[in-house]
Scaffold this motif. Sequence first.
Motif, PDB file in Angstrom:
ATOM      1  N   GLY A  13       0.756  -1.238   0.000  1.00 48.93           N
ATOM      2  CA  GLY A  13       0.000   0.000   0.000  1.00 48.93           C
ATOM      3  C   GLY A  13       0.789   1.293   0.000  1.00 48.93           C
ATOM      4  O   GLY A  13       0.211   2.375  -0.043  1.00 48.93           O
ATOM      5  N   PHE A  14       2.117   1.225   0.051  1.00 48.76           N
ATOM      6  CA  PHE A  14       2.942   2.428   0.051  1.00 48.76           C
ATOM      7  C   PHE A  14       2.762   3.197  -1.253  1.00 48.76           C
ATOM      8  O   PHE A  14       2.749   2.622  -2.337  1.00 48.76           O
ATOM      9  CB  PHE A  14       4.407   2.051   0.227  1.00 48.76           C
ATOM     10  CG  PHE A  14       5.373   3.189   0.074  1.00 48.76           C
ATOM     11  CD1 PHE A  14       5.394   4.224   0.989  1.00 48.76           C
ATOM     12  CD2 PHE A  14       6.277   3.218  -0.981  1.00 48.76           C
ATOM     13  CE1 PHE A  14       6.302   5.272   0.857  1.00 48.76           C
ATOM     14  CE2 PHE A  14       7.181   4.250  -1.116  1.00 48.76           C
ATOM     15  CZ  PHE A  14       7.188   5.282  -0.200  1.00 48.76           C
ATOM     16  N   LYS A  15       2.634   4.514  -1.153  1.00 46.96           N
ATOM     17  CA  LYS A  15       2.520   5.395  -2.313  1.00 46.96           C
ATOM     18  C   LYS A  15       3.716   6.336  -2.354  1.00 46.96           C
ATOM     19  O   LYS A  15       4.152   6.839  -1.324  1.00 46.96           O
ATOM     20  CB  LYS A  15       1.233   6.227  -2.242  1.00 46.96           C
ATOM     21  CG  LYS A  15      -0.033   5.406  -2.100  1.00 46.96           C
ATOM     22  CD  LYS A  15      -0.353   4.668  -3.374  1.00 46.96           C
ATOM     23  CE  LYS A  15      -1.695   3.967  -3.241  1.00 46.96           C
ATOM     24  NZ  LYS A  15      -1.688   2.610  -3.652  1.00 46.96           N
ATOM     25  N   THR A  17       4.481   9.373  -2.501  1.00 50.95           N
ATOM     26  CA  THR A  17       3.938  10.724  -2.348  1.00 50.95           C
ATOM     27  C   THR A  17       4.760  11.596  -1.417  1.00 50.95           C
ATOM     28  O   THR A  17       4.446  12.767  -1.257  1.00 50.95           O
ATOM     29  CB  THR A  17       2.502  10.663  -1.801  1.00 50.95           C
ATOM     30  OG1 THR A  17       2.524   9.987  -0.541  1.00 50.95           O
ATOM     31  CG2 THR A  17       1.581   9.948  -2.767  1.00 50.95           C
ATOM     32  N   ASN A  18       5.806  11.041  -0.796  1.00 50.39           N
ATOM     33  CA  ASN A  18       6.634  11.771   0.171  1.00 50.39           C
ATOM     34  C   ASN A  18       5.777  12.374   1.282  1.00 50.39           C
ATOM     35  O   ASN A  18       5.998  13.498   1.721  1.00 50.39           O
ATOM     36  CB  ASN A  18       7.484  12.838  -0.513  1.00 50.39           C
ATOM     37  CG  ASN A  18       8.643  13.299   0.364  1.00 50.39           C
ATOM     38  OD1 ASN A  18       9.159  12.537   1.177  1.00 50.39           O
ATOM     39  ND2 ASN A  18       9.045  14.543   0.219  1.00 50.39           N
ATOM     40  N   GLU A  19       4.795  11.616   1.734  1.00 50.86           N
ATOM     41  CA  GLU A  19       3.915  12.016   2.838  1.00 50.86           C
ATOM     42  C   GLU A  19       3.985  10.960   3.937  1.00 50.86           C
ATOM     43  O   GLU A  19       4.322   9.810   3.680  1.00 50.86           O
ATOM     44  CB  GLU A  19       2.476  12.140   2.352  1.00 50.86           C
ATOM     45  CG  GLU A  19       2.283  13.232   1.315  1.00 50.86           C
ATOM     46  CD  GLU A  19       0.875  13.259   0.748  1.00 50.86           C
ATOM     47  OE1 GLU A  19       0.086  12.326   1.025  1.00 50.86           O
ATOM     48  OE2 GLU A  19       0.565  14.203   0.016  1.00 50.86           O
ATOM     49  N   LEU A  20       3.655  11.355   5.149  1.00 51.79           N
ATOM     50  CA  LEU A  20       3.619  10.427   6.278  1.00 51.79           C
ATOM     51  C   LEU A  20       2.635   9.303   5.969  1.00 51.79           C
ATOM     52  O   LEU A  20       1.493   9.550   5.583  1.00 51.79           O
ATOM     53  CB  LEU A  20       3.188  11.170   7.544  1.00 51.79           C
ATOM     54  CG  LEU A  20       3.198  10.363   8.835  1.00 51.79           C
ATOM     55  CD1 LEU A  20       4.625  10.022   9.238  1.00 51.79           C
ATOM     56  CD2 LEU A  20       2.522  11.159   9.944  1.00 51.79           C
ATOM     57  N   GLN A  21       3.100   8.047   6.120  1.00 48.57           N
ATOM     58  CA  GLN A  21       2.264   6.885   5.846  1.00 48.57           C
ATOM     59  C   GLN A  21       2.522   5.811   6.892  1.00 48.57           C
ATOM     60  O   GLN A  21       3.613   5.727   7.442  1.00 48.57           O
ATOM     61  CB  GLN A  21       2.584   6.291   4.466  1.00 48.57           C
ATOM     62  CG  GLN A  21       2.348   7.243   3.320  1.00 48.57           C
ATOM     63  CD  GLN A  21       2.774   6.640   2.000  1.00 48.57           C
ATOM     64  OE1 GLN A  21       2.271   5.588   1.603  1.00 48.57           O
ATOM     65  NE2 GLN A  21       3.706   7.303   1.335  1.00 48.57           N
ATOM     66  N   THR A  22       1.535   4.985   7.137  1.00 48.92           N
ATOM     67  CA  THR A  22       1.713   3.810   7.989  1.00 48.92           C
ATOM     68  C   THR A  22       1.403   2.587   7.143  1.00 48.92           C
ATOM     69  O   THR A  22       0.298   2.456   6.614  1.00 48.92           O
ATOM     70  CB  THR A  22       0.806   3.867   9.221  1.00 48.92           C
ATOM     71  OG1 THR A  22       1.112   5.049   9.960  1.00 48.92           O
ATOM     72  CG2 THR A  22       1.022   2.648  10.113  1.00 48.92           C
ATOM     73  N   ILE A  23       2.398   1.721   7.005  1.00 45.80           N
ATOM     74  CA  ILE A  23       2.282   0.521   6.187  1.00 45.80           C
ATOM     75  C   ILE A  23       2.586  -0.677   7.077  1.00 45.80           C
ATOM     76  O   ILE A  23       3.682  -0.769   7.629  1.00 45.80           O
ATOM     77  CB  ILE A  23       3.264   0.550   4.989  1.00 45.80           C
ATOM     78  CG1 ILE A  23       3.123   1.841   4.181  1.00 45.80           C
ATOM     79  CG2 ILE A  23       3.110  -0.685   4.118  1.00 45.80           C
ATOM     80  CD1 ILE A  23       1.799   2.048   3.509  1.00 45.80           C
ATOM     81  N   THR A  27       5.716   3.189  10.445  1.00 43.05           N
ATOM     82  CA  THR A  27       5.519   4.564  10.003  1.00 43.05           C
ATOM     83  C   THR A  27       6.639   4.944   9.049  1.00 43.05           C
ATOM     84  O   THR A  27       7.821   4.761   9.347  1.00 43.05           O
ATOM     85  CB  THR A  27       5.505   5.525  11.200  1.00 43.05           C
ATOM     86  OG1 THR A  27       4.459   5.117  12.091  1.00 43.05           O
ATOM     87  CG2 THR A  27       5.255   6.952  10.757  1.00 43.05           C
ATOM     88  N   TYR A  29       8.169   8.115   7.107  1.00 37.84           N
ATOM     89  CA  TYR A  29       8.172   9.573   7.198  1.00 37.84           C
ATOM     90  C   TYR A  29       8.604  10.204   5.877  1.00 37.84           C
ATOM     91  O   TYR A  29       9.394   9.623   5.133  1.00 37.84           O
ATOM     92  CB  TYR A  29       9.128  10.029   8.301  1.00 37.84           C
ATOM     93  CG  TYR A  29       8.642   9.671   9.672  1.00 37.84           C
ATOM     94  CD1 TYR A  29       7.865  10.569  10.403  1.00 37.84           C
ATOM     95  CD2 TYR A  29       8.936   8.451  10.241  1.00 37.84           C
ATOM     96  CE1 TYR A  29       7.406  10.245  11.666  1.00 37.84           C
ATOM     97  CE2 TYR A  29       8.472   8.113  11.502  1.00 37.84           C
ATOM     98  CZ  TYR A  29       7.709   9.015  12.206  1.00 37.84           C
ATOM     99  OH  TYR A  29       7.239   8.688  13.450  1.00 37.84           O
TER     100      TYR A  29
END
Length: 84
Positions: A13-15, A17-23, A27, A29
Motif C-alpha cells: 500500500g505504500f505510495k 507521495t513523500n507524505e507520512l504513511q503507515t504501512i 511509520t 516519514y
Amino acid sequence: NCDHQTKVAAANGFKLTNELQTICGATIYPVDVFSPIHFAPVAFTSNTLSVHHFNGSWADDDTRNTFRLRREKCARFHNKFFLN
C-alpha cells in the motif's frame, strides 16, 4: 536495498507521495524529517527532526563503496519520483 524495500512497501500500500504513511504498522516519514541532506536539493524544513550522516566509517573500503553506490542509486530514485 532501496528497490527491494520500495517494492515490498508498495505491495502493501505504500505510495510514492513523500507524505507520512503507515504501512503494516510501520511509520514511513517524508524525506525531510530524517534525511534532508541525502538528496538534492537539501530539504531542511520545519519538519526536520534529525539528520542521518551515514558514512559507514566502521566498514572496509569495499563495503563503503557499496554503500556510496546504493546512496547514489537511492538519490537518483528519489529525484526521479519526488522532484519531477
